[in-house]
Design a protein around this motif. Structure first.
Motif, PDB file in Angstrom:
ATOM      1  N   LYS A   1       0.833  -1.211   0.000  1.00 15.97           N
ATOM      2  CA  LYS A   1       0.000   0.000   0.000  1.00 15.97           C
ATOM      3  C   LYS A   1       0.866   1.260   0.000  1.00 15.97           C
ATOM      4  CE  LYS A   1      -4.063  -2.021   2.143  1.00 15.97           C
ATOM      5  NZ  LYS A   1      -4.978  -2.009   3.294  1.00 15.97           N
ATOM      6  N   ALA A   2       1.913   1.261   0.789  1.00 19.36           N
ATOM      7  CA  ALA A   2       2.804   2.427   0.841  1.00 19.36           C
ATOM      8  C   ALA A   2       3.546   2.581  -0.487  1.00 19.36           C
ATOM      9  CB  ALA A   2       3.799   2.278   1.988  1.00 19.36           C
ATOM     10  N   PHE A   3       3.968   1.462  -1.065  1.00 15.92           N
ATOM     11  CA  PHE A   3       4.658   1.502  -2.354  1.00 15.92           C
ATOM     12  C   PHE A   3       3.737   2.064  -3.440  1.00 15.92           C
ATOM     13  CE2 PHE A   3       5.761  -0.531  -6.400  1.00 15.92           C
ATOM     14  CZ  PHE A   3       7.066  -0.085  -6.538  1.00 15.92           C
TER      15      PHE A   3
ATOM     16  N   VAL B   1       1.950   6.361  -7.102  1.00 11.78           N
ATOM     17  CA  VAL B   1       0.885   7.242  -7.585  1.00 11.78           C
ATOM     18  C   VAL B   1       1.285   8.704  -7.398  1.00 11.78           C
ATOM     19  CG1 VAL B   1      -1.486   8.003  -7.130  1.00 11.78           C
ATOM     20  CG2 VAL B   1      -0.968   5.572  -7.319  1.00 11.78           C
ATOM     21  N   SER B   2       1.912   9.008  -6.283  1.00 19.56           N
ATOM     22  CA  SER B   2       2.380  10.368  -6.027  1.00 19.56           C
ATOM     23  C   SER B   2       3.414  10.793  -7.066  1.00 19.56           C
ATOM     24  CB  SER B   2       2.974  10.445  -4.628  1.00 19.56           C
ATOM     25  OG  SER B   2       3.618  11.673  -4.433  1.00 19.56           O
ATOM     26  N   LYS B   3       4.354   9.889  -7.398  1.00 19.93           N
ATOM     27  CA  LYS B   3       5.366  10.198  -8.415  1.00 19.93           C
ATOM     28  C   LYS B   3       4.726  10.386  -9.787  1.00 19.93           C
ATOM     29  CE  LYS B   3       9.230   9.872  -6.095  1.00 19.93           C
ATOM     30  NZ  LYS B   3      10.134  10.996  -5.930  1.00 19.93           N
TER      31      LYS B   3
END
Length: 168
Positions: free
Chosen positions: A9-11, A16-18
């Motif tokens: 989930k963190a990955f 998605v942020s990148k």
């Protein structure tokens, strides 16, 4: 042996942020627009649409008319009377522009007008100086798929995104 647990989930959230920062980066999107335009021009000159299929075939009367018009006009070096492509004088393809709007959206459109075409009898053809956007919409109605991103463009932009992630 050591066990490693990856927090997916963190990955995913970070990826998605990148991607969102890539899609909103004006410089990167302008590079992507150049890639798309380069592929549109190359494919259209070869008579291939962005979906990978060829343009509709030409009637024999159209081929003959293109041959006669090609004799009295300065044609593009990629012009061939019997080839179904979007190149006669080169204006239609060369005047396609891409503009980054924001949010990962690149708008493709025609800018300006076409040069006047000289008819077989030496007079300028009426309506031959139409706007490029009108010409492109007319070609779209005839089945020509010119404005769009091909799979080749998408793969190039994916590679560009990977390079972007490595830099950041």
């Amino acid at each position: 042996m050591a066990k490693v647990k990856i927090d997916s989930k963190a990955f995913t959230k970070r990826l998605v942020s990148k991607f969102n920062s890539f899609a909103n980066d004006k410089k990167e999107m302008e590079k992507a627009a150049v890639v798309i335009l380069r592929n549109i021009k190359a494919d259209s000159r070869d008579g291939v649409g962005y979906d990978g299929n060829g343009f509709p075939s030409l009637k024999s009367s159209t081929v003959e008319r293109r041959r006669k018009l090609g004799e009295v006009n300065n044609t593009n070096r990629f012009f061939a009377p019997g080839t179904s492509n979007a190149t006669f004088m080169g204006d239609t393809i060369n005047k396609i522009a891409a503009k980054f709007i924001g949010g990962g959206i690149i708008e493709l459109s025609g800018k300006g007008n076409h040069r006047k075409i000289t008819g077989v009898r030496g007079k300028k053809l009426e309506g031959s100086d139409a706007s490029i956007s009108d010409i492109l919409s007319g070609l779209k109605k005839l089945g020509y798929k010119i404005l769009g991103a091909s799979d080749k463009s998408a793969n190039s932009i994916k590679k560009q995104f990977i390079r972007y992630i490595r830099r950041k």
